[in-house]
Write an enzyme that holds these catalytic residues in place. Structure first.
Site, PDB file in Angstrom:
ATOM      1  CB  CYS A 133      -0.901  -0.057   0.939  1.00  0.00           C
ATOM      2  SG  CYS A 133      -2.135   1.332   1.327  1.00  0.00           S
ATOM      3  CB  CYS A 136      -0.635   2.127   4.397  1.00  0.00           C
ATOM      4  SG  CYS A 136      -2.236   1.572   3.526  1.00  0.00           S
ATOM      5  CG  ASP A 137       3.035   1.348   4.670  1.00  0.00           C
ATOM      6  OD1 ASP A 137       2.542   1.538   5.175  1.00  0.00           O
ATOM      7  OD2 ASP A 137       2.850   0.171   4.391  1.00  0.00           O
TER       8      ASP A 137
END
Length: 328
Positions: A133, A136-137
């Site tokens: 992701c 997300c990261d």
């Protein structure tokens, strides 16, 4: 008989449980026997979930959601649902231990699973350089060198997004041409931070506590080479967990559970769906949680509509009574 049963223990499932429990519906949530908490259990730092300005570990966030759901009276069952029967007004769910549970409504919130490369170190280094992701990261890879595996729209979108943070982004693809749409391809080709590695697959991931590189294997002649990296993003697709409802709920062309408009109503009356299992596009913890809210409210309204035809003093209904009310 239960008022509501929730299948799934990710953000959608636990948020639905919080709302249903606060509405006095005494929800029962099947959290699975092994994979409790959904994909966030494989995520380290979560910095984009509102309410946590300093960030929070994925497992910690899911623990807090569970504690909140249980605080209001949710019963969490650590077992899998292995079979469902939505054919009647009363929904029947069979658990892994063979017990059959009956409910007036069901919320199906089983999420989706990222496709993996199937390499030995993939799970070991998850959250330590291996990610599925970018949203997300990506923030954690400022001024780093990273790679994205895949050739579809998702891979191009991930790679383009990651150039906001990384100094260099390799796109590794098994073939010499992409599956992505022309506009997504061109956007990636025009980005000076992106370099394509054609006709190659990942044969191994290096690193003890953090990703340090990968071994590439040519899909043409099998020759291997090393590529130094700080992170590896895998974007080869994901699969909604719909195995329980094949032939029982309508699915979309993307393979997700079909719902009516912005609601959570499925093709089976009294069955609602929420989270990544209905969302082929966004797949974020916050959107899944919001979807769980919708499902709980839809289920509450459905039950209220049935009970409008019943005597006020009826609290627990047996199967015959529920079926009779739904048929009205």
């Amino acid at each position: 008989m239960h008022q509501i049963i929730i299948i799934g223990s990710g953000p959608a499932g636990f948020t639905a449980a919080i709302y249903a429990a606060r509405a006095g519906l005494k929800p029962v949530l099947f959290a699975s026997s092994v994979a409790i908490g959904g994909e966030l259990m494989n995520t380290t730092e979560v910095e984009n979930f509102p309410g946590f300005p300093e960030g929070i570990q994925g497992p910690d966030l899911m623990q807090k959601m569970q504690e909140q759901a249980e605080r209001f009276g949710t019963e969490v069952v650590y077992d899998d649902v292995v079979e469902v029967d939505f054919s009647g007004a009363v929904k029947r769910l069979t658990a892994g231990d063979g017990t059959v549970h009956e409910a007036r409504t069901v919320i199906y919130a089983t999420g989706s699973a990222y496709r993996k490369l199937g390499l030995p170190d993939e799970d070991r280094l998850s959250g330590h350089g291996v990610s599925w992701c970018a949203t997300c990261d990506g923030f954690f890879f400022r001024e780093k060198t990273i790679a994205v595996v895949g050739g579809g729209d998702s891979a191009m979108e991930e790679a383009t997004f990651l150039t906001r943070f990384a100094d260099k982004v390799y796109v590794i693809h098994r073939r010499e041409e992409l599956k992505a749409s022309k506009i997504m391809q061109q956007r990636a080709f025009d980005n000076e931070k992106i370099e394509f590695v054609w006709n190659a697959e990942i044969a191994g991931i290096q690193g003890e506590s953090q990703v340090t590189g990968v071994t590439l294997r040519s899909t043409v002649d099998g020759a291997e080479s090393e590529l130094a990296l700080d992170g590896l993003f895998i974007a080869i697709g994901n699969d909604p967990r719909t195995h329980l409802v094949h032939g029982k709920l309508d699915l979309t062309a993307d393979g997700t559970v079909a719902v009516e408009g912005r609601s959570s109503r499925t093709s089976s009356r009294g069955v609602f769906a929420a989270g990544d299992v209905v969302d082929p596009t966004y797949r974020q913890a916050i959107t899944a949680a919001a979807s769980g809210t919708v499902a709980a409210l839809d289920a509450e309204h459905y039950l209220a509509a049935i009970d409008d035809h019943a005597e006020p003093e009826i609290v627990e209904l047996d199967r015959v009574e529920v079926e009779a009310l739904v048929e009205r």
